[in-house]
Each structure stands twice: as structure tokens, then as C-alpha cells.
Design an enzyme around this catalytic site. Structure first.
Site, PDB file in Angstrom:
ATOM      1  N   LYS A 141       0.828  -1.207   0.000  1.00  0.00           N
ATOM      2  CA  LYS A 141       0.000   0.000   0.000  1.00  0.00           C
ATOM      3  C   LYS A 141       0.864   1.260   0.000  1.00  0.00           C
ATOM      4  CE  LYS A 141      -2.258  -1.054   3.764  1.00  0.00           C
ATOM      5  NZ  LYS A 141      -1.700  -2.396   4.037  1.00  0.00           N
TER       6      LYS A 141
ATOM      7  N   ARG B 239      -9.604   0.921   8.808  1.00  0.00           N
ATOM      8  CA  ARG B 239      -9.349  -0.505   8.970  1.00  0.00           C
ATOM      9  C   ARG B 239     -10.554  -1.248   9.531  1.00  0.00           C
ATOM     10  NH1 ARG B 239      -3.443  -2.344  10.085  1.00  0.00           N
ATOM     11  NH2 ARG B 239      -2.210  -0.701   9.118  1.00  0.00           N
TER      12      ARG B 239
ATOM     13  N   ARG C 228      11.589  -7.117   4.582  1.00  0.00           N
ATOM     14  CA  ARG C 228      11.644  -5.656   4.670  1.00  0.00           C
ATOM     15  C   ARG C 228      12.805  -5.199   5.549  1.00  0.00           C
ATOM     16  NH1 ARG C 228       5.450  -3.649   5.472  1.00  0.00           N
ATOM     17  NH2 ARG C 228       5.602  -4.890   7.384  1.00  0.00           N
TER      18      ARG C 228
ATOM     19  N   ARG D  72      12.375  -4.062  11.093  1.00  0.00           N
ATOM     20  CA  ARG D  72      11.361  -3.542  11.986  1.00  0.00           C
ATOM     21  C   ARG D  72      11.061  -4.558  13.077  1.00  0.00           C
ATOM     22  NH1 ARG D  72       6.605  -1.272   8.167  1.00  0.00           N
ATOM     23  NH2 ARG D  72       5.466  -2.616   9.607  1.00  0.00           N
TER      24      ARG D  72
ATOM     25  N   ARG E  85      -0.839 -10.397  12.336  1.00  0.00           N
ATOM     26  CA  ARG E  85      -1.396  -9.224  11.650  1.00  0.00           C
ATOM     27  C   ARG E  85      -2.317  -9.651  10.516  1.00  0.00           C
ATOM     28  NH1 ARG E  85       3.884  -6.529  11.620  1.00  0.00           N
ATOM     29  NH2 ARG E  85       3.932  -6.766   9.352  1.00  0.00           N
TER      30      ARG E  85
END
Length: 285
Positions: free
Chosen positions: A65, A142, A176, A220, A231
Site C-alpha cells: 500500500k 481498517r 523488509r 522492523r 497481523r
């Protein structure tokens, strides 16, 4: 919540041009937006920055996104507001919310509506004071409640729902990386999944950092397999109804990512009836 309502009404309503959605051919189940952008050969193309849009990006965590919202933000000249970034900025501060947010995020839980609205309200207030017009929201709404709050104060033109198979999402999230010095986003995952049983294959090359960032990459804290799976589970339980909320209103554009940025970006632009004449940027999901 009252602050958010006032800001959305005064800053955005009446200042943004509108767009409509038209159903795809029968059986397609999708919508193609009709933007006020001339086709090639139909005369001079108006500057994208002459209009503001009110768009929302939906999709599972890690789908990309941020990548595509950021690119469209630059192309259309409207701010890209990512609630995930707002949360991370607050986490890195010494504000009163930082400790509470840390516990929520590290467990893979969703941040409450009240906290998200407080952070978003502050961001909108800062933008309004700088003369911003329009927005592309990333990570909000959300929940159905958030969508209803947003619908009650402004008209969302289009909701772009990015879709990607779950095994690829997991690999992407675990790959990531962030440069601890410049804050740049990269991805070290090299994804090459062969098609089988009628499912198409998918290939995504890594997005590697420049030499000056290579030794400064960090992961992260919430990008662990356990947290990523949690998640995704929470998203499926909570956010899928939001897709249906916008689908019923004829505002949902579902876009299945066919691969990495080089494959997906041109196809997304075609779905939006847009063109990018300076496609030289790079971004990370």
C-alpha cells in the site's frame, strides 16, 4: 473525533474534484474509475495537480500500500497519509502514547480507533495549515466503525484494494529492511514462485539499498513471522468487512498484483486511466 470531523469538512470538502466509478463488463465484478484525464491524442493533458482526489488504499499488511500510494501521491500532487507511519513516528517520540503503542504493535494487534483518529487528526491539522488539498489514505479505515466515521464527514472517491497471495505476503514482510541512517525502505527478499494447480507464478526481485545504506539496514521490530501471521489473521477478521462496505457503495477497485513494481505499476495506472511520463522512481512495500 470532533477535531477530525471539523478538519475534514473545512479542509477538504468543496476543494476536491470528484470522480465516478463504472461497472466492468457483466461478470467482472470490478469497477474502473472514469478520471478527467484525456486519452492520448485527445488534446493537451491537464496537469494532475489541478485536481485533488480523496482515495483510500486497502490491503493486507505488507501488500505494498505504501509503495503505490506514495507513487500516486507524487503523480497526482496530493499528500500520502499513512497511518502506519503516524504510529511509527509516535513510537519514536517521547509522547505519552509511545509506551502504550509499543505494547500494542509488538503483539501484532490493531491500534484502537481513538488513537488512530487522534494521530490522523493531528496530521490533517498540520496539512491544512500548509494548504494541502486532497489525500490518499493508507491504513485507514481498517474497521467498519472507522469507515462510517470517514463517510459521515467526506466523500471518498475511490478505494483501491490491493491483493496478493498470503505466502508471498509473508516473504515480503520478512524481507523488509530500513536504513537506520536515512530511513529508506528496502526489501532483501527474492521471490520466485512457480505457477501450479492453476495458480499463476509470481516473481518479485529484491529492492536492494545503495552501497552507502547496505551496512546500516535494520529489521522492523514487528516484522517477525509470528507477528506478521497475527497481523494477517487480525486483518482478515477485521478489515475484510471494510472491503464489502465500499464494494456495496460501488467505490471498490480490486487490483491483484501480478508481480513486483515493474510489472504492477503500469497495470495499476491503466486500471486508473492514468499515465506516468516520468517513471524513474523506486519504492519499497
Amino acid at each position: 473525533m470532533a477535531a477530525l470531523n471539523r478538519l475534514l469538512r473545512t479542509s477538504f470538502l468543496g476543494s476536491l474534484s470528484r470522480m465516478s466509478t463504472t461497472a466492468a463488463p457483466e461478470g467482472g465484478g470490478r469497477f474502473v474509475p472514469e478520471l478527467a484525464v484525456p486519452k492520448m491524442g485527445a488534446g493537451p493533458r491537464r496537469d494532475h495537480r489541478e485536481r485533488g482526489v480523496q482515495w483510500v488504499f486497502l490491503g493486507c499488511p505488507g501488500v505494498g500500500k505504501g509503495t503505490y500510494a506514495s507513487r500516486l501521491s507524487q503523480l497526482l500532487g496530493v499528500p500520502h497519509i499513512a497511518t502506519g507511519d503516524l504510529v511509527r513516528e509516535e513510537l519514536s517520540s517521547s509522547g505519552s502514547l509511545a509506551q502504550q503503542l509499543s505494547a500494542i504493535v509488538n503483539q501484532g494487534h490493531l491500534v484502537s480507533d481513538e488513537i488512530i483518529i487522534e494521530l490522523l487528526s493531528k496530521r490533517l491539522q498540520n496539512g491544512a495549515s500548509n494548504g494541502e488539498s486532497g489525500f490518499i489514505l493508507d491504513g485507514f479505515p481498517r474497521t467498519i466503525r472507522q469507515a462510517e466515521i470517514l463517510e459521515g464527514v467526506t466523500d471518498i472517491d475511490l478505494v483501491i484494494n490491493l491483493k496478493l497471495r498470503e505466502d508471498v505476503l509473508l516473504k515480503k514482510c520478512l524481507g523488509r529492511r530500513i536504513c537506520s541512517q536515512c530511513g529508506g525502505n528496502f526489501n532483501v527478499a527474492s521471490i520466485d514462485i512457480k505457477g501450479e494447480n492453476g495458480r499463476p507464478g509470481i516473481n518479485m526481485a529484491p529492492l536492494l539499498p545503495p552501497p552507502n545504506c547496505a551496512a546500516k539496514l535494520i529489521t522492523r521490530s514487528d516484522d517477525t513471522e509470528e507477528v506478521v501471521k497475527e497481523r494477517l489473521r487480525v486483518y482478515n477478521d477485521t478489515s475484510l468487512p471494510v472491503e464489502e462496505f465500499y464494494r456495496k457503495r460501488g467505490k471498490l477497485l480490486e487490483f491483484e498484483l501480478p508481480g513486483g513494481i515493474p510489472e504492477s505499476w503500469p497495470k495499476l495506472l491503466r486500471a486508473l486511466n492514468l499515465e506516468d511520463h516520468d517513471d524513474k522512481q523506486s519504492a519499497a512495500a
